[in-house]
Design a protein around this motif. Structure first.
Motif, short mmCIF file in Angstrom:
data_model
loop_
_atom_site.label_atom_id
_atom_site.label_comp_id
_atom_site.label_asym_id
_atom_site.label_seq_id
_atom_site.Cartn_x
_atom_site.Cartn_y
_atom_site.Cartn_z
N SER A 6 -10.27 36.47 -24.07
CA SER A 6 -10.32 37.96 -24.36
C SER A 6 -10.45 38.02 -25.52
N MET A 7 -11.30 39.34 -26.04
CA MET A 7 -11.77 39.65 -27.57
C MET A 7 -12.15 41.10 -27.39
N ILE A 8 -11.86 41.64 -28.73
CA ILE A 8 -12.62 42.95 -29.05
C ILE A 8 -13.73 42.94 -29.67
N CYS A 26 -15.39 47.26 -27.28
CA CYS A 26 -15.00 46.91 -25.77
C CYS A 26 -14.18 45.89 -25.83
N LYS A 27 -13.15 45.79 -24.97
CA LYS A 27 -12.26 44.61 -24.69
C LYS A 27 -13.07 43.81 -23.45
N ARG A 29 -13.04 40.18 -21.31
CA ARG A 29 -12.25 39.19 -20.75
C ARG A 29 -12.88 38.22 -19.69
N SER A 41 -14.22 46.52 -20.67
CA SER A 41 -13.54 47.60 -20.71
C SER A 41 -14.08 48.48 -22.05
N ILE A 43 -13.47 50.64 -24.88
CA ILE A 43 -12.07 51.47 -25.81
C ILE A 43 -12.67 52.77 -26.23
N VAL A 96 -8.68 50.19 -34.08
CA VAL A 96 -8.56 48.72 -33.45
C VAL A 96 -9.06 47.77 -34.50
N VAL A 98 -11.32 44.63 -34.57
CA VAL A 98 -12.50 43.87 -34.26
C VAL A 98 -12.59 42.55 -34.44
N ASP A 99 -12.76 41.81 -33.30
CA ASP A 99 -12.86 40.21 -33.43
C ASP A 99 -14.33 39.64 -33.47
N TRP A 369 -20.43 38.40 -26.81
CA TRP A 369 -19.16 37.86 -26.03
C TRP A 369 -19.65 36.41 -25.46
#
Length: 397
Positions: A6-8, A26-27, A29, A41, A43, A96, A98-99, A369
């Motif tokens: 799972s990452m943002i 976005c999240k 997963r 998802s 955000i 948030v 961010v990753d 991702w």
């Protein structure tokens, strides 16, 4: 690259309209089901307009016959700063961390079909926006330059958004056509109950590109707000019909296009044809709008309807519209008038939970991702590639 987790992710998109930057946070997963599509998802999403001078430079680069190499390089690095600012601004707005960033960049040239060059067959694409600048400014990894891997595998390098369409909008009950109305009109057809290999996607031709260019030349405005100017005019059908007989519109998918096909040279010819037919300035904009609608409807009739009838487990069809052109009421009226008699229900992307303007940015968050996770991101049935490939290049922060 790494085990899916799972990452943002921030997706960053600058389209062929060259009006600015869209950022989608976005999240994402992994699917709980083995080999299932990831879960996406949204955000939040934010838009950032290009300053006028920057937009002019981008447009000049797109249609340049002779732009200094130094200026192209400077623009490439300046856009990196602009994208970094946009991601930082969106992250602050929605609170948030961010990753990962997925940055499409600004396309200045795209040639999806091979042509002879220096003794070889060449496909090529060029997106500006230096990823190292973004990674250094934000101190997080950036995935960029998504299209070349598909081109190298024999594909068109476009469209790439169909992976998002399949992951988020596939249905067992209805077939869906996901229509994006940016500078270019691209559509993804997903048969009800279909597998990823059943997806058909391609660029049908111009969406806002020709309309915006006519508005700029004739009215000094960036676009036809709400389709008001087009509504005042009368579309010249014989001009539209003549253009629809040109090679690109008749070519079968896979196919992709951009300013190379529908930029300044096409607009010059379009304006001359309309004037010869006696068009007023409002008639020109109405005719450009009718060309967008008619080319989309013809693409649906020639290529999409037959595909859905052959592949779908159910015959109900939803036509889901996103992009800036979804705000053009005159264009949307033309599309509904053509689609609804064929039993097709027209919907807005917002009804499915994604703001119309944010969809492409969400797509590049997902593609980033997938790349970071070592997973393939193209759909060969859409791009024409020989095989699925991992897309993009990773710049570590």
């Amino acid at each position: 690259m790494t085990k899916p987790k799972s990452m943002i992710v921030a997706g960053v998109m600058s389209g062929t309209s060259a009006d600015g930057v869209d950022v989608a946070l976005c999240k994402i997963r992994p699917s709980p089901a083995e080999n299932g599509p990831p879960r996406v998802s949204l955000i939040g999403a934010a838009g950032f307009h290009y300053p006028k001078a920057l937009r002019n430079a981008v447009l000049a680069a797109m249609d340049a016959k002779a732009m200094a190499v130094a200026d192209m390089s400077r623009l490439h690095w300046r856009l990196g700063e602009v994208y970094a600012d946009a991601v930082a601004g969106a992250a602050e707005q929605f609170g948030v961390k961010v990753d990962l960033v997925g940055c499409h960049g600004q396309t200045v040239y795209h040639q999806g079909s091979a042509s002879k060059y220096l003794g070889g067959d060449v496909r090529c694409t060029w997106q500006l926006g230096e990823a190292s600048v973004i990674a250094e400014r934000l101190r997080i990894p950036v995935v960029s330059d998504f299209r070349p891997a598909d081109l190298a595998a024999g594909g068109q390098g476009a469209p790439l958004v169909p992976m998002l369409d399949y992951c988020m909008f596939r249905s067992d009950k209805v077939s869906r056509v996901l229509q994006n109305l940016g500078g270019i009109a691209n559509m993804t057809a997903i048969p009800a109950g279909g597998a990823v290999g059943d997806v058909l996607a391609f660029d049908s031709g111009p969406a806002n590109m020709v309309i915006d260019a006519c508005m700029a030349r004739l009215f000094g405005k960036g676009f036809d707000h709400g389709g008001v100017v087009a509504r005042r005019g009368v579309a010249i059908r014989r001009v539209v019909d003549r253009l629809l007989r040109e090679r690109y519109f008749l070519a079968a998918p896979p196919k992709s296009c951009g300013r190379e096909e529908f930029g300044d040279a096409f607009v010059d010819r379009f304006l001359a044809t309309c004037r010869k037919a006696g068009a007023t300035e409002a008639d020109v904009v109405a005719t450009a709008t009718a060309l967008t609608a008619a080319s989309i409807l013809e693409a649906y009739r020639m290529f999409v309807r037959r595909h859905l009838e052959r592949k779908a487990s159910a015959q109900d069809v939803e036509y889901v519209v996103a992009g800036g052109g979804a705000q053009n009421a005159t264009l949307m009226t033309m599309l509904r008038a053509g689609l609804e008699p064929m039993g097709v229900r027209v919907r807005a992307m917002d009804e499915l939970g994604i703001p119309a303007q944010a969809k492409e940015a969400v797509a590049f968050a997902l593609l980033a991702w997938l790349t970071w996770s070592g997973l393939r991101g193209n759909i060969p049935s859409a791009t024409g590639a020989r095989r699925p490939v991992v897309l993009g290049k990773v710049t570590r922060g």
